[in-house]
Design an enzyme around this catalytic site. Structure first.
Site, PDB file in Angstrom:
ATOM      1  CG  ASP A  93      15.480  35.744   2.684  1.00 51.17           C
ATOM      2  OD1 ASP A  93      16.704  35.709   2.921  1.00 51.17           O
ATOM      3  OD2 ASP A  93      14.784  34.712   2.647  1.00 51.17           O
TER       4      ASP A  93
HETATM    5  C1  BGC Z   1      17.269  32.455   3.265  1.00 54.20           C
HETATM    6  C2  BGC Z   1      17.194  32.979   4.677  1.00 54.20           C
HETATM    7  C3  BGC Z   1      18.574  33.205   5.231  1.00 54.20           C
HETATM    8  C4  BGC Z   1      19.326  34.109   4.293  1.00 54.20           C
HETATM    9  C5  BGC Z   1      20.717  34.437   4.773  1.00 54.20           C
HETATM   10  C6  BGC Z   1      18.199  33.260   2.395  1.00 54.20           C
HETATM   11  O1  BGC Z   1      18.419  32.657   1.173  1.00 54.20           O
HETATM   12  O2  BGC Z   1      15.968  32.435   2.714  1.00 54.20           O
HETATM   13  O3  BGC Z   1      16.465  32.103   5.485  1.00 54.20           O
HETATM   14  O4  BGC Z   1      18.494  33.728   6.521  1.00 54.20           O
HETATM   15  O5  BGC Z   1      19.425  33.490   3.024  1.00 54.20           O
HETATM   16  O6  BGC Z   1      21.582  33.377   4.671  1.00 54.20           O
END
Ligand code: BGC
Length: 722
Positions: A258
């Site tokens: 993440d």
């Molecule tokens: C979120 C994810 C997301 C990623 C990319 C993160 O802050 O937890 O769910 O896919 O950002 O945007």
């Protein structure tokens, strides 16, 4: 593929290999706290394997050109994006879709999302979010399929299949990502990113199964989570990423972290510096670094100094190149970036129609006293009141990808006006606000009340602002925010019938409304066509059929609350009414406001007693449970028939009930259908006392019901023999 990748990897330097392991956000949009400047130079230098938050055929083509024209090996980029519940045409938020319990509808939403996203250059979506969520304070409950393992696993499969189809080489399918691995939803006190501390058994039996279902459905990638699990951050967690995902489940796709979660292992207190965090991540089983730029900056040194093996890097590079190969990008890196296709694809009429259909299927009728809904023909003047009545921005909820929040969404006001019969007026007053700061204020009330008094029926469009759920949107109260409930009370006091049209991305504590308004319809955030879908349901063109995928508490103090709790040694049922020394609260009953699986219809359904094909089965046997469901009302309708099982005694204690099957059926008035569920011993497996996974012989009870809160039929007993 193997020969092609072997040959390519033989040409790659260590730096070029490491380049493939980096995912950076474009400067178009950022979905996290940091942004790296100069990412276009990074692409040209071969330091980047994938880009996210960039879309449109033109922009992705321009960026792709940098990779395939300016780098030595011309390896194409992979473009990822959070396409969660639609790309341009926005469907209901994921929790809302889950309330449809309709796997075809859910798969259609994912399919349309993929077609639109793919036409804009996207190869890869960061969806489905398959985190089980049992605490409504956590803002991300809106992004998943709710609290249940069985339903969540079915939905995981439908979504993966919707995005990926049967053939990733087609230009209208995209890679899916099961996220966030793992147990992100178990954040303490529902605070986003907070510590997770659950037993290994709970991890395995509750949080992991939807991820396993995604692997079984062939999901192409996994994303780690921000949280720690038993003291180890997920992005450095070998138990999760290697022992479980690779060795036990046989996952052969790639794992991305993440957003900056490798770097976050430093503030977690798990790594002393960024370089060590990078080593922990790759050695635990991470393949791609989202936005930390740690692999990019530090990994070569870690290899040179012997803390990371070249074999580990090769393994990850291979997985990423395989994904690119499967998409056909080595044949034509621009095959997803076709402006003519883009133009012809976005907002197709059939996509908008599908979004409207899924939206009405997702709505849940929570109360309907005296058949207040559908709106009667005699209601000649409709007062629409509340902050969500005339809002476009809210309709599409959070994580709405490239969805337009300003002009495209059909507001409730527009939807009702378009559908109201001639001679029926729809008039709007905002009246109240959902902003937290509005609490205690009453400006706007007088106008709304004046409108209410001269109308035949009031529709109170209330709930939460679109960004009060989603990431970093936890609350300690589940009440309607701002001054909405204060106005609602005054609207009810006018004596006019009040319908609460609830819109939010989480369970709210609406006990007062339940006791006082005539009808409640939960519309979640219904998407681009939301206003029309709301009108379809309120005017009775569609008979609501949604059922809650998550428990609604009476108040926030009951959280976390879920239908498959344990009995305890002092269950409330064993005490006399009001008894002290049982597991209960002094101020509210243990039961929720609305249980998991609950939802009403404009018609009614009757359930026959359950019959079993046999009262016992052996290890390779099965039992068929059946019940006849009858539409006992006067309208055609759909019912989600649910099968629950209780394992009476186990080597570890067992939940009071577990969903083990469901079927959504459509019945004409007076029509009956016999619904059958086959139960096998392996359907009742769990993590036993010795941590092995399997079923146990013994006594079980089973019932078929319209929700987890209603044992419509008397439970029937059966046994599994050795
Ligand atoms: C979120 C994810 C997301 C990623 C990319 C993160 O802050 O937890 O769910 O896919 O950002 O945007």
């Amino acid at each position: 593929m193997d020969a092609f990748i072997d040959a390519l990897m033989a040409k790659m330097t260590l730096q070029e290999k490491i380049g493939q392991l980096n995912l950076l956000t474009s400067d178009w949009e950022s979905t996290g706290p940091t942004m790296r400047s100069g990412y276009q130079d990074d692409i040209k230098a071969g330091r980047v394997g994938a880009i996210f938050n960039a879309y449109t055929a033109k922009y992705t083509r321009d960026l792709q050109r940098l990779a395939v024209e300016d780098t030595r090996l011309k390896i194409p980029l992979l473009f990822g994006y959070d396409v969660i519940h639609g790309h341009r045409t926005i469907f209901p938020i994921s929790l809302g879709e889950a309330a449809s319990w309709d796997m075809d509808a859910i798969e259609t939403s994912a399919r349309v999302s993929a077609e639109e996203a793919a036409a804009e250059g996207i190869h890869w979506t960061f969806s489905p979010m398959v985190d089980i969520a049992r605490d409504a304070r956590w803002g991300r409950v809106s992004e998943g399929a709710g609290e249940d393992v069985f339903l969540g696993s079915r939905i995981a499969r439908a979504r993966v299949h919707g995005y990926q189809g049967d053939d990733l080489a087609r230009t209208d399918t995209i890679l899916a990502t099961a996220k966030h691995f793992a147990a992100y939803g178990a954040a303490q006190a529902g605070r986003d990113y907070h510590t997770v501390d659950i037993s290994d058994r709970t991890l395995r039996d509750t949080y992991l199964p939807p991820f396993k279902a995604a692997v079984d459905a062939g999901v192409a990638s996994f994303m780690t989570s921000f949280n720690e699990v038993d003291g180890v951050p997920a992005s450095g967690n070998k138990y999760l990423l290697t022992d479980t995902l690779r060795d036990k489940w046989g996952f052969d796709g790639f794992v991305v972290t993440d957003y900056t979660s490798i770097a976050e292992m430093v503030p977690h207190g798990y790594a002393k510096d960024k370089a060590q965090a990078g080593e922990q991540a790759i050695n635990a089983g991470v393949d791609m670094d989202m936005q930390s730029a740690i692999f990019m900056d530090d990994l070569a040194k870690s290899v040179a100094e012997g803390r990371v093996s070249v074999a580990a890097i090769d393994r990850s590079v291979r997985r990423i190149l395989e994904a690119k190969y499967r998409l056909g990008l080595f044949e034509d890196p621009y095959r997803y970036a076709d402006e003519a296709r883009e133009k012809a694809t976005l907002y197709k009429p059939e996509y908008l129609e599908a979004a409207r259909d899924v939206a009405r299927k997702s709505m849940v009728l929570l109360k309907n006293e005296g058949n207040a809904l559908p709106l009667a023909a005699s209601a000649k003047s409709i007062a629409l009141i509340g902050p969500l009545g005339d809002s476009k921005a809210d309709m599409i909820g959070s994580w709405a990808a490239a969805g337009d929040r300003r002009t495209r969404p059909v507001s409730v006001l527009e939807g009702l006006k378009a559908r109201a019969p001639s001679g029926t007026s729809v008039t709007y007053a905002k009246g109240a606000s959902y902003e937290f700061e509005a609490a205690g204020k009453t400006d706007g009330f007088a106008e709304a009340l004046a409108l209410a008094r001269k109308s035949d029926v009031i529709i109170a469009a209330m709930g939460e602002k679109w960004d009060m759920t989603g990431e970093a949107a936890s609350r300690t109260s589940l009440d309607l925010p701002g001054n909405q409930e204060a106005l609602l009370r005054q609207l009810v006091a006018t004596g006019k019938p009040v319908v609460l049209l609830l819109m939010s991305g989480r369970p709210n504590s609406i006990g007062w409304a339940q006791d006082h308004v005539a009808a409640i319809l939960h519309a979640w955030y219904p998407g681009t066509m939301g206003g029309h879908a709301v009108a379809d349901v309120l005017f009775g063109d569609y008979n609501p059929s949604g059922k809650l995928p998550i428990t609604f508490p009476r108040n926030v103090g009951q959280e976390p609350i879920h239908y498959d709790m344990k009995h305890t040694g002092r269950p409330i049922e064993l005490g006399a009414p009001g008894a002290k020394y049982v597991s209960r609260y002094l101020d509210v009953p243990n039961s929720p406001l609305y249980p998991f699986g609950y939802g009403l219809s404009y018609t009614t359904f009757g359930y026959s007693p359950v019959s079993l094909s046999a009262s016992s089965m052996g290890r390779s046997g099965s039992i068929v449970a059946s019940a006849t469901v009858t539409n006992t009302g006067t309208r055609a309708g759909e019912e989600v028939v649910q099968l629950y099982v209780q394992d009476m005694v186990g080597s570890v204690t067992r939940p009071v009930q577990e969903l083990k099957g469901f079927e959504k059926i459509a019945l004409a008035p007076g029509e009956s259908r016999t619904v059958q569920f086959t139960v096998r011993p392996e359907d009742l497996a769990f993590t036993r006392a010795d941590m092995s996974f399997g079923w146990e012989p013994g006594e079980y009870r089973l019932w078929i019901a319209p929700s987890s809160g209603a044992k419509a039929s008397t439970p029937v007993e059966f046994t599994i023999t050795e």
